[in-house]
Write a protein that holds these residues in place. Structure first.
Motif, PDB file in Angstrom:
ATOM      1  N   LYS A   1     -37.711  33.754  31.193  1.00  0.00           N
ATOM      2  CA  LYS A   1     -37.183  34.391  32.137  1.00  0.00           C
ATOM      3  C   LYS A   1     -37.165  33.303  33.729  1.00  0.00           C
ATOM      4  O   LYS A   1     -37.933  32.647  33.852  1.00  0.00           O
ATOM      5  CB  LYS A   1     -38.412  35.467  32.909  1.00  0.00           C
ATOM      6  N   ASN A   2     -35.991  33.469  34.295  1.00  0.00           N
ATOM      7  CA  ASN A   2     -35.664  32.454  35.401  1.00  0.00           C
ATOM      8  C   ASN A   2     -35.074  33.504  36.408  1.00  0.00           C
ATOM      9  O   ASN A   2     -34.030  33.927  36.601  1.00  0.00           O
ATOM     10  CB  ASN A   2     -34.519  31.737  34.806  1.00  0.00           C
ATOM     11  N   VAL A   3     -36.077  33.337  37.642  1.00  0.00           N
ATOM     12  CA  VAL A   3     -35.727  34.068  38.766  1.00  0.00           C
ATOM     13  C   VAL A   3     -34.994  33.268  39.767  1.00  0.00           C
ATOM     14  O   VAL A   3     -35.476  31.935  40.098  1.00  0.00           O
ATOM     15  CB  VAL A   3     -36.848  34.782  39.270  1.00  0.00           C
ATOM     16  N   ARG A   4     -33.889  33.705  40.174  1.00  0.00           N
ATOM     17  CA  ARG A   4     -32.894  32.998  41.236  1.00  0.00           C
ATOM     18  C   ARG A   4     -33.031  34.063  42.236  1.00  0.00           C
ATOM     19  O   ARG A   4     -33.526  35.080  42.323  1.00  0.00           O
ATOM     20  CB  ARG A   4     -31.876  32.569  40.743  1.00  0.00           C
ATOM     21  N   SER A   5     -32.243  33.441  43.540  1.00  0.00           N
ATOM     22  CA  SER A   5     -32.182  34.247  44.702  1.00  0.00           C
ATOM     23  C   SER A   5     -31.342  35.743  44.478  1.00  0.00           C
ATOM     24  O   SER A   5     -31.631  36.686  44.945  1.00  0.00           O
ATOM     25  CB  SER A   5     -31.729  33.419  45.908  1.00  0.00           C
TER      26      SER A   5
ATOM     27  N   ARG B   1     -32.353  35.855  35.142  1.00  0.00           N
ATOM     28  CA  ARG B   1     -31.642  35.449  33.798  1.00  0.00           C
ATOM     29  C   ARG B   1     -33.019  35.534  32.829  1.00  0.00           C
ATOM     30  O   ARG B   1     -33.869  34.775  33.061  1.00  0.00           O
ATOM     31  CB  ARG B   1     -30.981  34.154  33.930  1.00  0.00           C
ATOM     32  N   PHE B   2     -32.621  35.989  31.643  1.00  0.00           N
ATOM     33  CA  PHE B   2     -33.576  36.059  30.727  1.00  0.00           C
ATOM     34  C   PHE B   2     -33.026  36.070  28.946  1.00  0.00           C
ATOM     35  O   PHE B   2     -31.973  36.546  29.162  1.00  0.00           O
ATOM     36  CB  PHE B   2     -34.714  36.962  30.721  1.00  0.00           C
ATOM     37  N   ASP B   3     -33.835  35.730  28.108  1.00  0.00           N
ATOM     38  CA  ASP B   3     -33.387  35.896  26.946  1.00  0.00           C
ATOM     39  C   ASP B   3     -34.012  36.915  26.088  1.00  0.00           C
ATOM     40  O   ASP B   3     -35.167  37.342  26.356  1.00  0.00           O
ATOM     41  CB  ASP B   3     -33.493  34.486  25.871  1.00  0.00           C
ATOM     42  N   LEU B   4     -33.189  37.812  25.138  1.00  0.00           N
ATOM     43  CA  LEU B   4     -33.823  38.917  24.407  1.00  0.00           C
ATOM     44  C   LEU B   4     -33.664  38.494  23.098  1.00  0.00           C
ATOM     45  O   LEU B   4     -32.641  37.873  22.526  1.00  0.00           O
ATOM     46  CB  LEU B   4     -33.033  40.068  24.885  1.00  0.00           C
ATOM     47  N   ASP B   5     -34.871  38.495  22.372  1.00  0.00           N
ATOM     48  CA  ASP B   5     -35.105  38.326  20.965  1.00  0.00           C
ATOM     49  C   ASP B   5     -35.501  39.722  20.123  1.00  0.00           C
ATOM     50  O   ASP B   5     -36.292  40.142  20.391  1.00  0.00           O
ATOM     51  CB  ASP B   5     -35.943  37.082  20.606  1.00  0.00           C
ATOM     52  N   ASP B   6     -34.391  39.994  19.337  1.00  0.00           N
ATOM     53  CA  ASP B   6     -34.755  41.469  18.512  1.00  0.00           C
ATOM     54  C   ASP B   6     -35.303  41.235  17.266  1.00  0.00           C
ATOM     55  O   ASP B   6     -35.262  42.150  16.345  1.00  0.00           O
ATOM     56  CB  ASP B   6     -33.408  42.387  18.602  1.00  0.00           C
ATOM     57  N   GLY B   7     -35.446  39.881  16.815  1.00  0.00           N
ATOM     58  CA  GLY B   7     -35.882  39.478  15.473  1.00  0.00           C
ATOM     59  C   GLY B   7     -34.568  39.012  14.415  1.00  0.00           C
ATOM     60  O   GLY B   7     -35.034  38.388  13.596  1.00  0.00           O
TER      61      GLY B   7
ATOM     62  N   CYS C   1     -29.349  37.360  29.027  1.00  0.00           N
ATOM     63  CA  CYS C   1     -29.063  38.361  29.854  1.00  0.00           C
ATOM     64  C   CYS C   1     -29.218  38.211  31.299  1.00  0.00           C
ATOM     65  O   CYS C   1     -29.777  36.967  31.612  1.00  0.00           O
ATOM     66  CB  CYS C   1     -30.224  39.678  29.682  1.00  0.00           C
ATOM     67  N   ILE C   2     -28.473  38.904  32.052  1.00  0.00           N
ATOM     68  CA  ILE C   2     -28.419  38.507  33.419  1.00  0.00           C
ATOM     69  C   ILE C   2     -28.615  39.849  33.975  1.00  0.00           C
ATOM     70  O   ILE C   2     -27.962  40.733  33.733  1.00  0.00           O
ATOM     71  CB  ILE C   2     -27.231  37.705  33.972  1.00  0.00           C
ATOM     72  N   ARG C   3     -29.744  39.822  35.120  1.00  0.00           N
ATOM     73  CA  ARG C   3     -29.734  40.974  35.780  1.00  0.00           C
ATOM     74  C   ARG C   3     -29.670  40.731  37.335  1.00  0.00           C
ATOM     75  O   ARG C   3     -30.303  40.171  37.891  1.00  0.00           O
ATOM     76  CB  ARG C   3     -31.153  41.556  35.676  1.00  0.00           C
ATOM     77  N   TRP C   4     -28.510  41.518  37.675  1.00  0.00           N
ATOM     78  CA  TRP C   4     -28.082  41.035  39.191  1.00  0.00           C
ATOM     79  C   TRP C   4     -29.210  41.710  40.275  1.00  0.00           C
ATOM     80  O   TRP C   4     -29.714  42.855  40.055  1.00  0.00           O
ATOM     81  CB  TRP C   4     -26.809  41.479  39.724  1.00  0.00           C
ATOM     82  N   VAL C   5     -29.684  40.939  41.394  1.00  0.00           N
ATOM     83  CA  VAL C   5     -30.800  41.578  42.049  1.00  0.00           C
ATOM     84  C   VAL C   5     -30.220  41.867  43.349  1.00  0.00           C
ATOM     85  O   VAL C   5     -29.835  40.989  44.063  1.00  0.00           O
ATOM     86  CB  VAL C   5     -31.682  40.745  42.447  1.00  0.00           C
ATOM     87  N   THR C   6     -29.890  43.136  43.798  1.00  0.00           N
ATOM     88  CA  THR C   6     -28.951  43.477  44.845  1.00  0.00           C
ATOM     89  C   THR C   6     -30.057  44.239  45.778  1.00  0.00           C
ATOM     90  O   THR C   6     -29.483  44.510  47.070  1.00  0.00           O
ATOM     91  CB  THR C   6     -28.032  44.516  44.503  1.00  0.00           C
TER      92      THR C   6
ATOM     93  N   MET D   1     -37.928  43.632  37.947  1.00  0.00           N
ATOM     94  CA  MET D   1     -38.088  42.619  37.242  1.00  0.00           C
ATOM     95  C   MET D   1     -39.469  41.561  37.362  1.00  0.00           C
ATOM     96  O   MET D   1     -39.919  41.113  36.582  1.00  0.00           O
ATOM     97  CB  MET D   1     -36.757  41.533  37.342  1.00  0.00           C
ATOM     98  N   ASP D   2     -40.067  41.845  38.616  1.00  0.00           N
ATOM     99  CA  ASP D   2     -41.324  41.322  38.680  1.00  0.00           C
ATOM    100  C   ASP D   2     -42.476  41.868  37.954  1.00  0.00           C
ATOM    101  O   ASP D   2     -43.287  41.192  37.649  1.00  0.00           O
ATOM    102  CB  ASP D   2     -41.835  41.555  40.404  1.00  0.00           C
TER     103      ASP D   2
END
Length: 100
Positions: A25-29, A33-39, A45-50, A58-59
């Motif tokens: 998990k990498n929090v930016r302004s 961004r984070f990685d998902l591992d399903d096995g 992945c990217i989750r826009w923070v608006t 995300m916190d």
């Protein structure tokens, strides 16, 4: 003229729901961004923070290896698959009840 069914037969789904472990998990302004591992493999992945609700969502996911349920749009970006997430929820009880 091809039928609607044949138009979609060879295309990948654009909206997906994934239950997987969260890593890197990498929090930016403006995004998280984070990685998902399903096995089977990992996807970036990217989750826009608006809005503040996005930040709180995300916190709450603060541990490596936490199971999460993610809904988003799967897309190719610069030759790599990426999931543009719009819903990320803690997924501890995903076997018992739906969470997304």
């Amino acid at each position: 003229m091809p039928s609607q069914a044949s138009q979609y037969a060879n295309s990948a789904p654009s909206q997906v729901k994934v239950i997987a472990m969260l890593f890197n998990k990498n929090v930016r302004s403006l995004d998280v961004r984070f990685d998902l591992d399903d096995g089977i493999g990992r996807v970036e992945c990217i989750r826009w923070v608006t809005e503040s609700v996005d930040t709180r969502e995300m916190d709450a996911l603060d541990k490596e290896g936490t199971y999460v349920c993610v809904i988003g749009h799967l897309q190719s970006f610069q030759g790599k698959m990426q999931l543009n997430a719009f819903c990320v929820r803690y997924g501890l009880n995903f076997l018992v009840s739906p969470i997304c």
